[in-house]
Write a protein that holds these residues in place. Structure first.
Motif, mmCIF file in Angstrom:
data_model
loop_
_atom_site.group_PDB
_atom_site.id
_atom_site.type_symbol
_atom_site.label_atom_id
_atom_site.label_comp_id
_atom_site.label_asym_id
_atom_site.label_seq_id
_atom_site.Cartn_x
_atom_site.Cartn_y
_atom_site.Cartn_z
ATOM 1 N N LYS A 22 -51.179 -18.961 -81.458
ATOM 2 C CA LYS A 22 -50.023 -19.481 -82.186
ATOM 3 C C LYS A 22 -48.684 -19.099 -81.560
ATOM 4 O O LYS A 22 -47.643 -19.364 -82.153
ATOM 5 N N ALA A 23 -48.692 -18.481 -80.395
ATOM 6 C CA ALA A 23 -47.438 -18.045 -79.776
ATOM 7 C C ALA A 23 -46.598 -19.254 -79.365
ATOM 8 O O ALA A 23 -47.128 -20.297 -78.985
ATOM 9 N N ASN A 24 -45.284 -19.114 -79.461
ATOM 10 C CA ASN A 24 -44.375 -20.184 -79.064
ATOM 11 C C ASN A 24 -44.386 -20.345 -77.549
ATOM 12 O O ASN A 24 -44.479 -19.374 -76.820
ATOM 13 N N GLY A 25 -44.267 -21.579 -77.119
ATOM 14 C CA GLY A 25 -44.167 -21.850 -75.694
ATOM 15 C C GLY A 25 -45.182 -22.876 -75.234
ATOM 16 O O GLY A 25 -45.976 -23.407 -76.006
ATOM 17 N N ARG A 26 -45.137 -23.155 -73.946
ATOM 18 C CA ARG A 26 -46.044 -24.123 -73.320
ATOM 19 C C ARG A 26 -47.405 -23.478 -73.152
ATOM 20 O O ARG A 26 -47.531 -22.403 -72.585
ATOM 21 N N GLY A 27 -48.438 -24.125 -73.630
ATOM 22 C CA GLY A 27 -49.771 -23.565 -73.568
ATOM 23 C C GLY A 27 -50.681 -24.318 -72.624
ATOM 24 O O GLY A 27 -50.543 -25.524 -72.434
ATOM 25 N N ALA A 28 -51.608 -23.595 -72.024
ATOM 26 C CA ALA A 28 -52.659 -24.182 -71.204
ATOM 27 C C ALA A 28 -53.959 -23.501 -71.624
ATOM 28 O O ALA A 28 -53.964 -22.323 -71.981
ATOM 29 N N TYR A 29 -55.041 -24.243 -71.587
ATOM 30 C CA TYR A 29 -56.324 -23.722 -72.057
ATOM 31 C C TYR A 29 -57.320 -23.659 -70.913
ATOM 32 O O TYR A 29 -57.304 -24.499 -70.018
ATOM 33 N N ILE A 30 -58.179 -22.639 -70.963
ATOM 34 C CA ILE A 30 -59.233 -22.471 -69.966
ATOM 35 C C ILE A 30 -60.512 -22.039 -70.686
ATOM 36 O O ILE A 30 -60.448 -21.297 -71.666
ATOM 37 N N CYS A 31 -61.644 -22.523 -70.205
ATOM 38 C CA CYS A 31 -62.932 -22.133 -70.785
ATOM 39 C C CYS A 31 -63.134 -20.627 -70.613
ATOM 40 O O CYS A 31 -62.631 -20.029 -69.661
ATOM 41 N N ALA A 32 -63.895 -20.044 -71.492
ATOM 42 C CA ALA A 32 -64.144 -18.600 -71.447
ATOM 43 C C ALA A 32 -65.346 -18.293 -70.558
ATOM 44 O O ALA A 32 -66.271 -17.595 -70.950
ATOM 45 N N THR A 33 -65.323 -18.822 -69.323
ATOM 46 C CA THR A 33 -66.393 -18.566 -68.359
ATOM 47 C C THR A 33 -65.800 -18.083 -67.045
ATOM 48 O O THR A 33 -64.673 -18.447 -66.695
ATOM 49 N N LYS A 34 -66.572 -17.265 -66.333
ATOM 50 C CA LYS A 34 -66.100 -16.766 -65.040
ATOM 51 C C LYS A 34 -65.969 -17.898 -64.031
ATOM 52 O O LYS A 34 -65.086 -17.865 -63.179
ATOM 53 N N GLU A 35 -66.834 -18.922 -64.145
ATOM 54 C CA GLU A 35 -66.780 -20.050 -63.213
ATOM 55 C C GLU A 35 -65.444 -20.784 -63.313
ATOM 56 O O GLU A 35 -64.832 -21.114 -62.298
ATOM 57 N N LEU A 68 -56.764 -12.360 -67.953
ATOM 58 C CA LEU A 68 -57.708 -13.443 -68.248
ATOM 59 C C LEU A 68 -59.141 -12.998 -68.021
ATOM 60 O O LEU A 68 -60.027 -13.296 -68.825
ATOM 61 N N SER A 69 -59.353 -12.286 -66.931
ATOM 62 C CA SER A 69 -60.693 -11.794 -66.610
ATOM 63 C C SER A 69 -61.203 -10.849 -67.699
ATOM 64 O O SER A 69 -62.358 -10.935 -68.128
ATOM 65 N N GLU A 70 -60.332 -9.958 -68.170
ATOM 66 C CA GLU A 70 -60.704 -9.034 -69.237
ATOM 67 C C GLU A 70 -61.013 -9.779 -70.529
ATOM 68 O O GLU A 70 -61.952 -9.435 -71.254
ATOM 69 N N GLU A 71 -60.245 -10.819 -70.823
ATOM 70 C CA GLU A 71 -60.459 -11.614 -72.034
ATOM 71 C C GLU A 71 -61.797 -12.355 -71.971
ATOM 72 O O GLU A 71 -62.525 -12.428 -72.961
ATOM 73 N N ILE A 72 -62.142 -12.863 -70.801
ATOM 74 C CA ILE A 72 -63.411 -13.568 -70.623
ATOM 75 C C ILE A 72 -64.584 -12.610 -70.805
ATOM 76 O O ILE A 72 -65.601 -12.966 -71.399
ATOM 77 N N GLU A 73 -64.433 -11.370 -70.345
ATOM 78 C CA GLU A 73 -65.485 -10.377 -70.538
ATOM 79 C C GLU A 73 -65.723 -10.115 -72.019
ATOM 80 O O GLU A 73 -66.864 -9.905 -72.444
ATOM 81 N N ILE A 93 -53.330 -19.667 -72.511
ATOM 82 C CA ILE A 93 -52.332 -18.964 -71.701
ATOM 83 C C ILE A 93 -50.989 -19.615 -72.022
ATOM 84 O O ILE A 93 -50.896 -20.839 -72.082
ATOM 85 N N VAL A 94 -49.957 -18.803 -72.245
ATOM 86 C CA VAL A 94 -48.670 -19.320 -72.696
ATOM 87 C C VAL A 94 -47.548 -18.925 -71.746
ATOM 88 O O VAL A 94 -47.525 -17.811 -71.222
ATOM 89 N N LYS A 95 -46.618 -19.863 -71.548
ATOM 90 C CA LYS A 95 -45.357 -19.569 -70.860
ATOM 91 C C LYS A 95 -44.265 -19.749 -71.902
ATOM 92 O O LYS A 95 -44.056 -20.849 -72.407
ATOM 93 N N ASN A 96 -43.596 -18.639 -72.256
ATOM 94 C CA ASN A 96 -42.550 -18.740 -73.276
ATOM 95 C C ASN A 96 -41.226 -19.159 -72.647
ATOM 96 O O ASN A 96 -41.129 -19.346 -71.436
ATOM 97 N N LYS A 97 -40.195 -19.303 -73.472
ATOM 98 C CA LYS A 97 -38.911 -19.806 -72.972
ATOM 99 C C LYS A 97 -38.220 -18.843 -72.012
ATOM 100 O O LYS A 97 -37.333 -19.244 -71.273
ATOM 101 N N ASP A 98 -38.643 -17.563 -72.000
ATOM 102 C CA ASP A 98 -38.084 -16.591 -71.057
ATOM 103 C C ASP A 98 -38.804 -16.626 -69.711
ATOM 104 O O ASP A 98 -38.454 -15.878 -68.804
#
Length: 90
Positions: free
Chosen positions: A41-54, A81-86, A26-31
């Protein structure tokens, strides 16, 4: 011949370390826009989450994304995010 290093990242909810490709970024860009980064590879601050519903449910409950980006996260980001996990679970 040496083996290529596999990039490791940490899930913001469960704190497990996994390879970058198994996590969702998940990315937060400069805007200030927050979105799911499918390319990794998108520019900005990134955070990662496991691909599980839990992990997603725990992130919503503990407001982990809000803390990671230091701002309020919209419902649309959680829906994306929910759609991506599915997709990962198929």
């Amino acid at each position: 011949m040496s083996q290529k290093k596999i990039p490791q990242r940490k899930c913001i909810t469960c704190q497990d370390r996994n390879s970058k490709k198994t996590l969702i970024r998940i990315v937060k860009n400069k805007d200030g826009e927050i979105f799911v980064d499918n390319t990794g590879k998108a520019n900005g601050r990134g955070a990662y989450i496991c691909a599980t519903k839990e992990c997603l449910e725990k992130a919503i409950k503990t407001r982990a994304l809000n803390r990671a980006f230091k701002l309020e996260i919209s419902e649309k980001v959680y829906k994306d995010l929910s759609e991506e996990i599915e997709k990962y679970e198929k």
